[in-house]
Motif scaffolding. Structure first.
Motif, PDB file in Angstrom:
ATOM      1  N   ALA A   1       0.811  -1.188   0.052  1.00  0.00           N
ATOM      2  CA  ALA A   1      -0.110   0.031  -0.187  1.00  0.00           C
ATOM      3  C   ALA A   1       0.975   1.251   0.083  1.00  0.00           C
ATOM      4  CB  ALA A   1      -1.022   0.041   1.140  1.00  0.00           C
ATOM      5  N   CYS A   2       1.896   1.287   0.521  1.00  0.00           N
ATOM      6  CA  CYS A   2       2.914   2.197   0.737  1.00  0.00           C
ATOM      7  C   CYS A   2       3.448   2.578  -0.544  1.00  0.00           C
ATOM      8  CB  CYS A   2       4.025   2.098   1.823  1.00  0.00           C
ATOM      9  SG  CYS A   2       5.204   3.604   2.089  1.00  0.00           S
ATOM     10  N   GLY A   3       3.791   1.600  -1.345  1.00  0.00           N
ATOM     11  CA  GLY A   3       4.388   1.689  -2.610  1.00  0.00           C
ATOM     12  C   GLY A   3       3.597   2.182  -3.533  1.00  0.00           C
ATOM     13  N   THR A   4       2.099   1.758  -3.408  1.00  0.00           N
ATOM     14  CA  THR A   4       1.041   2.052  -4.339  1.00  0.00           C
ATOM     15  C   THR A   4       0.664   3.679  -4.215  1.00  0.00           C
ATOM     16  OG1 THR A   4       0.071  -0.074  -4.017  1.00  0.00           O
ATOM     17  CG2 THR A   4      -1.368   1.743  -5.056  1.00  0.00           C
ATOM     18  N   GLN A   5       0.989   3.999  -3.049  1.00  0.00           N
ATOM     19  CA  GLN A   5       0.795   5.528  -2.669  1.00  0.00           C
ATOM     20  C   GLN A   5       1.693   6.388  -3.298  1.00  0.00           C
ATOM     21  OE1 GLN A   5       0.201   6.702   1.392  1.00  0.00           O
ATOM     22  NE2 GLN A   5      -2.137   7.099   1.306  1.00  0.00           N
ATOM     23  N   ILE A   6       2.976   5.941  -3.062  1.00  0.00           N
ATOM     24  CA  ILE A   6       4.156   6.672  -3.699  1.00  0.00           C
ATOM     25  C   ILE A   6       3.967   6.630  -5.112  1.00  0.00           C
ATOM     26  CG2 ILE A   6       6.720   6.559  -4.151  1.00  0.00           C
ATOM     27  CD1 ILE A   6       7.012   5.383  -1.211  1.00  0.00           C
ATOM     28  N   PHE A   7       3.622   5.585  -5.917  1.00  0.00           N
ATOM     29  CA  PHE A   7       3.336   5.382  -7.332  1.00  0.00           C
ATOM     30  C   PHE A   7       2.492   6.492  -7.877  1.00  0.00           C
ATOM     31  CE2 PHE A   7       1.703   3.512 -11.044  1.00  0.00           C
ATOM     32  CZ  PHE A   7       2.713   3.459 -11.933  1.00  0.00           C
ATOM     33  N   PHE A   8       1.226   6.451  -7.274  1.00  0.00           N
ATOM     34  CA  PHE A   8       0.104   7.152  -7.790  1.00  0.00           C
ATOM     35  C   PHE A   8       0.259   8.567  -7.703  1.00  0.00           C
ATOM     36  CE2 PHE A   8      -2.208   3.038  -8.081  1.00  0.00           C
ATOM     37  CZ  PHE A   8      -2.770   3.521  -9.442  1.00  0.00           C
ATOM     38  N   SER A   9       0.882   9.108  -6.546  1.00  0.00           N
ATOM     39  CA  SER A   9       0.990  10.430  -5.841  1.00  0.00           C
ATOM     40  C   SER A   9       2.159  11.074  -6.970  1.00  0.00           C
ATOM     41  CB  SER A   9       1.490  10.487  -4.674  1.00  0.00           C
ATOM     42  OG  SER A   9       2.648  10.005  -4.160  1.00  0.00           O
ATOM     43  N   LEU A  10       3.384  10.273  -7.325  1.00  0.00           N
ATOM     44  CA  LEU A  10       4.401  10.799  -8.192  1.00  0.00           C
ATOM     45  C   LEU A  10       3.947  10.782  -9.599  1.00  0.00           C
ATOM     46  CD1 LEU A  10       7.598   9.170  -6.838  1.00  0.00           C
ATOM     47  CD2 LEU A  10       7.028  11.875  -6.886  1.00  0.00           C
ATOM     48  N   THR A  11       3.114   9.772 -10.145  1.00  0.00           N
ATOM     49  CA  THR A  11       2.853   9.931 -11.455  1.00  0.00           C
ATOM     50  C   THR A  11       1.772  10.990 -11.640  1.00  0.00           C
ATOM     51  OG1 THR A  11       2.778   7.279 -11.373  1.00  0.00           O
ATOM     52  CG2 THR A  11       1.172   8.302 -12.960  1.00  0.00           C
ATOM     53  N   VAL A  12       0.791  11.155 -10.867  1.00  0.00           N
ATOM     54  CA  VAL A  12      -0.145  12.311 -11.089  1.00  0.00           C
ATOM     55  C   VAL A  12       0.614  13.720 -10.761  1.00  0.00           C
ATOM     56  CG1 VAL A  12      -2.315  13.395 -10.365  1.00  0.00           C
ATOM     57  CG2 VAL A  12      -2.185  10.889 -10.068  1.00  0.00           C
ATOM     58  N   ALA A  13       1.595  13.943  -9.985  1.00  0.00           N
ATOM     59  CA  ALA A  13       2.125  15.225  -9.875  1.00  0.00           C
ATOM     60  C   ALA A  13       3.186  15.438 -10.921  1.00  0.00           C
ATOM     61  CB  ALA A  13       3.132  14.912  -8.433  1.00  0.00           C
ATOM     62  N   ILE A  14       3.771  14.364 -11.605  1.00  0.00           N
ATOM     63  CA  ILE A  14       4.744  14.470 -12.650  1.00  0.00           C
ATOM     64  C   ILE A  14       3.745  14.691 -14.050  1.00  0.00           C
ATOM     65  CG2 ILE A  14       6.556  13.425 -14.162  1.00  0.00           C
ATOM     66  CD1 ILE A  14       7.478  12.158 -11.587  1.00  0.00           C
ATOM     67  N   ALA A  15       2.877  14.106 -14.170  1.00  0.00           N
ATOM     68  CA  ALA A  15       1.836  13.957 -15.365  1.00  0.00           C
ATOM     69  C   ALA A  15       1.194  15.446 -15.220  1.00  0.00           C
ATOM     70  CB  ALA A  15       0.772  13.045 -15.051  1.00  0.00           C
ATOM     71  N   GLU A  16       0.871  16.080 -14.039  1.00  0.00           N
ATOM     72  CA  GLU A  16       0.188  17.255 -14.062  1.00  0.00           C
ATOM     73  C   GLU A  16       1.515  18.467 -14.533  1.00  0.00           C
ATOM     74  OE1 GLU A  16      -2.848  17.054 -10.426  1.00  0.00           O
ATOM     75  OE2 GLU A  16      -0.971  17.554 -10.184  1.00  0.00           O
ATOM     76  N   CYS A  17       2.589  18.287 -14.042  1.00  0.00           N
ATOM     77  CA  CYS A  17       3.530  19.312 -14.496  1.00  0.00           C
ATOM     78  C   CYS A  17       3.688  19.260 -16.059  1.00  0.00           C
ATOM     79  CB  CYS A  17       5.050  18.829 -13.832  1.00  0.00           C
ATOM     80  SG  CYS A  17       4.892  19.298 -12.108  1.00  0.00           S
ATOM     81  N   ILE A  18       3.771  18.070 -16.802  1.00  0.00           N
ATOM     82  CA  ILE A  18       3.997  17.948 -17.938  1.00  0.00           C
ATOM     83  C   ILE A  18       2.364  18.490 -18.692  1.00  0.00           C
ATOM     84  CG2 ILE A  18       4.131  16.161 -19.926  1.00  0.00           C
ATOM     85  CD1 ILE A  18       5.684  14.410 -17.928  1.00  0.00           C
ATOM     86  N   LEU A  19       1.563  18.152 -18.451  1.00  0.00           N
ATOM     87  CA  LEU A  19       0.177  18.687 -18.923  1.00  0.00           C
ATOM     88  C   LEU A  19       0.281  20.015 -18.997  1.00  0.00           C
ATOM     89  CD1 LEU A  19      -2.188  17.939 -20.135  1.00  0.00           C
ATOM     90  CD2 LEU A  19      -3.339  17.563 -18.073  1.00  0.00           C
ATOM     91  N   ILE A  20       0.254  20.551 -17.777  1.00  0.00           N
ATOM     92  CA  ILE A  20       0.315  22.058 -17.450  1.00  0.00           C
ATOM     93  C   ILE A  20       1.249  22.709 -18.524  1.00  0.00           C
ATOM     94  CG2 ILE A  20       0.784  24.257 -16.103  1.00  0.00           C
ATOM     95  CD1 ILE A  20      -0.240  22.256 -13.735  1.00  0.00           C
ATOM     96  N   THR A  21       2.310  22.180 -18.818  1.00  0.00           N
ATOM     97  CA  THR A  21       3.278  22.878 -20.003  1.00  0.00           C
ATOM     98  C   THR A  21       2.631  22.514 -21.206  1.00  0.00           C
ATOM     99  OG1 THR A  21       5.295  22.049 -18.364  1.00  0.00           O
ATOM    100  CG2 THR A  21       5.721  22.704 -20.658  1.00  0.00           C
TER     101      THR A  21
END
Length: 328
Positions: free
Chosen positions: A112-132
């Motif tokens: 569950a910890c690994g899942t939280q890290i993966f999804f939070s980082l995935t969305v955060a990085i994807a948001e930065c790319i999408l905003i650009t």
């Protein structure tokens, strides 16, 4: 016979105890946010209310963009994806945090910890790319409006979305795997309200200097490089707006661009403070406050920034409300 039964029972008990100990040694303990604060219950209730408002606002915005044909444009398509990312980010963190607080159960499994890290980082990085990429969309719309339908075609929009999600997932998978492969010190207590990379790295018992440098490099690529592209694009957009003769077109473009710049500051500001600040893993209180802002308040403010100053979104909302009232 009694001796055999007692012996077998003791073996089973010992095995169960060993399995329980093995499970406990792989679990993490989330200490929660601001444990010394007196009014922590009030903060949790406020966080829950903001989460519910953010969930409702983003869901409503996605629904409006999907139902109203006037909003079937690239800009609103990107905006719906941004709202979906916000929903994914806040829903992967806040419900678990609230459940842990009210139940008193602070343990979280390794998976569950690994899942939280993966999804939070995935969305955060994807948001930065999408905003650009959204900034590139605004640049083409203002500086090259005649070729806009050709340059920002539906196929190009789809490719932009795929690049955002895929780039976030690939980078996140690498950092999640590296973070969780380190040896964690006992008692495996994470000074945070969810499993986050810098917080987990703070309880690692190994020398992680090389990996911390990799995190800095990733932060530059994900934060500084896109931010520099965004600011450069807006300089060109501003120069083009100053040359426009129509005040109405200029004001509409300024309203859209100002909303996007507001979202840029909401996303990039906390991220730069967390991941590009020296010794960020050693300041859990500040990091928790920044993450609380980024995972709770930003998803709430994002739909407000685009809807309150956007006549098309407000018109679509009035139309939906009118349909609901007439159906009664």
């Amino acid at each position: 016979m009694m001796i055999l039964q007692i012996s077998s029972l003791s073996v089973v008990t010992t095995e169960n105890h060993m399995e329980k100990n093995d499970t406990e040694t792989t679990n993490f303990i989330l200490l929660g946010f601001f444990p010394e604060f007196r009014y922590i219950t009030a903060i949790v209730y406020i966080t829950l209310l903001i989460y519910m408002a953010a969930f409702t606002g983003n869901t409503l915005l996605i629904l409006l963009i999907w139902l109203d044909s006037r909003l079937h444009t690239p800009m609103y398509f990107f905006l719906s994806q941004l709202s979906l990312m916000d929903l994914t980010l806040t829903s992967s963190i806040v419900p678990k945090m609230v459940a842990n607080f009210f139940s008193g159960w602070r343990s979280i499994s390794f998976l569950a910890c690994g899942t939280q890290i993966f999804f939070s980082l995935t969305v955060a990085i994807a948001e930065c790319i999408l905003i650009t990429l959204m900034c590139f969309d605004r640049y083409v719309a203002v500086c090259n409006p005649l070729r806009y339908p050709v340059i920002i075609s539906p196929r190009v929009c789809l490719h932009m979305i795929v690049i955002s999600w895929a780039g976030g997932a690939f980078t996140s998978f690498a950092h999640t795997a590296f973070t969780l492969h380190f040896h964690i010190c006992s008692p495996r207590e994470i000074p945070h309200f969810f499993c986050e990379v810098m917080a987990v790295l703070g309880i690692v018992c190994e020398d992680i200097l090389a990996y911390e440098k990799a995190v800095v490099v990733t932060s530059i690529l994900v934060l500084l490089l896109p931010l520099s592209l965004i600011l450069s694009s807006y300089v060109l957009i501003l120069l083009s707006l100053l040359q426009m003769n129509s005040p109405e077109v200029r004001n509409k473009a300024l309203a859209t661009c100002s909303s996007h710049l507001c979202v840029v500051s909401l996303y990039f500001g906390p991220g730069m403070c967390i991941y590009m600040r020296p010794g960020s893993a050693k300041t859990p209180r500040l990091n928790q406050g920044l993450f609380l802002f980024g995972t709770v308040l930003t998803p709430l403010l994002n739909p407000l920034a685009y809807s309150l100053r956007n006549k098309e979104v407000l018109s679509a909302l009035k139309k939906l409300v009118g349909k609901c009232q007439s159906s009664r």
